[in-house]
Write an enzyme that holds these catalytic residues in place. Structure first.
Site, PDB file in Angstrom:
ATOM      1  N   ASP A  23      56.770  58.075 -23.084  1.00 24.39           N
ATOM      2  CA  ASP A  23      56.477  56.800 -22.634  1.00 24.39           C
ATOM      3  C   ASP A  23      55.362  56.707 -21.665  1.00 24.39           C
ATOM      4  O   ASP A  23      54.658  57.849 -21.516  1.00 24.39           O
ATOM      5  CB  ASP A  23      57.820  56.149 -22.137  1.00 24.39           C
ATOM      6  CG  ASP A  23      58.427  56.365 -20.983  1.00 24.39           C
ATOM      7  OD1 ASP A  23      57.553  57.490 -20.341  1.00 24.39           O
ATOM      8  OD2 ASP A  23      59.176  55.987 -20.227  1.00 24.39           O
TER       9      ASP A  23
ATOM     10  N   CYS B  77      60.166  61.249 -21.067  1.00 23.79           N
ATOM     11  CA  CYS B  77      59.919  60.005 -20.222  1.00 23.79           C
ATOM     12  C   CYS B  77      60.467  60.317 -18.782  1.00 23.79           C
ATOM     13  O   CYS B  77      60.029  61.321 -18.341  1.00 23.79           O
ATOM     14  CB  CYS B  77      61.029  58.973 -20.971  1.00 23.79           C
ATOM     15  SG  CYS B  77      62.849  59.354 -20.544  1.00 23.79           S
TER      16      CYS B  77
ATOM     17  N   THR C   3      62.958  60.375 -16.980  1.00 20.67           N
ATOM     18  CA  THR C   3      64.050  61.208 -16.679  1.00 20.67           C
ATOM     19  C   THR C   3      64.575  62.057 -17.947  1.00 20.67           C
ATOM     20  O   THR C   3      65.145  63.303 -17.938  1.00 20.67           O
ATOM     21  CB  THR C   3      65.597  60.535 -16.373  1.00 20.67           C
ATOM     22  OG1 THR C   3      65.570  59.609 -17.569  1.00 20.67           O
ATOM     23  CG2 THR C   3      65.381  60.011 -15.080  1.00 20.67           C
TER      24      THR C   3
ATOM     25  N   HIS D 280      73.800  77.374 -29.895  1.00 18.05           N
ATOM     26  CA  HIS D 280      74.727  76.848 -30.108  1.00 18.05           C
ATOM     27  C   HIS D 280      74.993  75.193 -30.952  1.00 18.05           C
ATOM     28  O   HIS D 280      75.926  75.261 -31.596  1.00 18.05           O
ATOM     29  CB  HIS D 280      75.835  76.791 -29.051  1.00 18.05           C
ATOM     30  CG  HIS D 280      76.118  78.089 -28.618  1.00 18.05           C
ATOM     31  ND1 HIS D 280      77.104  78.313 -27.557  1.00 18.05           N
ATOM     32  CD2 HIS D 280      75.875  79.443 -28.986  1.00 18.05           C
ATOM     33  CE1 HIS D 280      77.432  79.678 -27.392  1.00 18.05           C
ATOM     34  NE2 HIS D 280      76.422  80.276 -28.333  1.00 18.05           N
TER      35      HIS D 280
ATOM     36  N   HIS E 138      79.442  78.338 -34.957  1.00 18.39           N
ATOM     37  CA  HIS E 138      78.826  77.014 -34.461  1.00 18.39           C
ATOM     38  C   HIS E 138      78.581  75.894 -35.657  1.00 18.39           C
ATOM     39  O   HIS E 138      78.296  74.969 -35.426  1.00 18.39           O
ATOM     40  CB  HIS E 138      77.504  77.208 -33.877  1.00 18.39           C
ATOM     41  CG  HIS E 138      77.955  77.893 -32.673  1.00 18.39           C
ATOM     42  ND1 HIS E 138      78.537  77.617 -31.464  1.00 18.39           N
ATOM     43  CD2 HIS E 138      77.557  79.502 -32.441  1.00 18.39           C
ATOM     44  CE1 HIS E 138      78.826  78.839 -30.461  1.00 18.39           C
ATOM     45  NE2 HIS E 138      78.163  79.663 -30.962  1.00 18.39           N
TER      46      HIS E 138
HETATM   47  C1  RB5 Z   1      60.790  53.736 -17.255  1.00 21.17           C
HETATM   48  O1  RB5 Z   1      60.596  53.139 -16.126  1.00 21.17           O
HETATM   49  C2  RB5 Z   1      61.703  54.664 -17.319  1.00 21.17           C
HETATM   50  O2  RB5 Z   1      63.247  54.002 -17.066  1.00 21.17           O
HETATM   51  C3  RB5 Z   1      61.922  55.664 -18.313  1.00 21.17           C
HETATM   52  O3  RB5 Z   1      60.662  56.476 -18.300  1.00 21.17           O
HETATM   53  C4  RB5 Z   1      63.099  56.721 -18.412  1.00 21.17           C
HETATM   54  O4  RB5 Z   1      63.118  57.450 -17.515  1.00 21.17           O
HETATM   55  C5  RB5 Z   1      64.392  56.228 -18.969  1.00 21.17           C
HETATM   56  O5  RB5 Z   1      65.285  56.934 -19.221  1.00 21.17           O
END
Ligand code: RB5
Length: 149
Positions: free
Chosen positions: A8, A65, A67, A98, A133
């Site tokens: 993203d 993204c 996280t 696995h 597995h």
């Molecule tokens: C974008 O602000 C953020 O929510 C996205 O990059 C991500 O971390 C979502 O899981």
């Protein structure tokens, strides 16, 4: 292997660093976007990469993204996708050995480029062990069949 990558807007800056590294490791890379840092929505890019994988255009996918969480959750909604979000190499490697993961996700707000590269290398080099597995991964597929009709 042929690898799909997407992010993203938050993962956008890390994407070219990882792309160059994947190519350096000898893989072919297809960039599913975005192609600018403009604010966007991670589910779109998760879907593009998941569909490329299920459609057989690529062998594996990498998603970035903030996280790694949202983009992996979105990818996991596509039947046949087993996406893992990792911030260390052990989980990345074991998820392939696995769980036969086919998409690797991570967060550009969580890890830096060098750690991301290490995770990518461990994941790409690991192989599914099969054996006991196989049935377990098959059971994941059964849950999917039951709820994603
Ligand atoms: C974008 O602000 C953020 O929510 C996205 O990059 C991500 O971390 C979502 O899981």
């Amino acid at each position: 292997m042929k690898i799909a990558i997407a992010s993203d807007h938050i993962g956008f800056e890390l994407k070219p660093i990882i792309s160059a590294y994947v190519e350096e490791l000898g893989h072919e890379l297809i960039d599913y976007g975005p192609h600018s840092a403009e604010r966007t929505d991670y589910p779109k890019y998760a879907k593009l990469v998941a569909e490329a994988l299920i459609g057989g255009q690529v062998d594996a996918g990498i998603l970035i993204c903030g996280t790694g969480v949202g983009i992996s959750i979105a990818a996991n909604k596509v039947r046949g996708i087993r996406a893992v979000v990792c911030s260390e190499p052990y989980t990345a490697q074991m998820s392939k050995r696995h769980n036969n993961t086919n998409i690797l996700a991570f967060g550009s707000r969580v890890i830096g480029g060098e750690l991301a590269k290490m995770i990518v290398k461990c994941w790409l080099e690991a192989e599914f062990e099969g054996g006991r597995h196989v049935d377990r991964v098959g059971m994941i597929g059964e849950i999917e069949e039951q709820y994603l009709c």
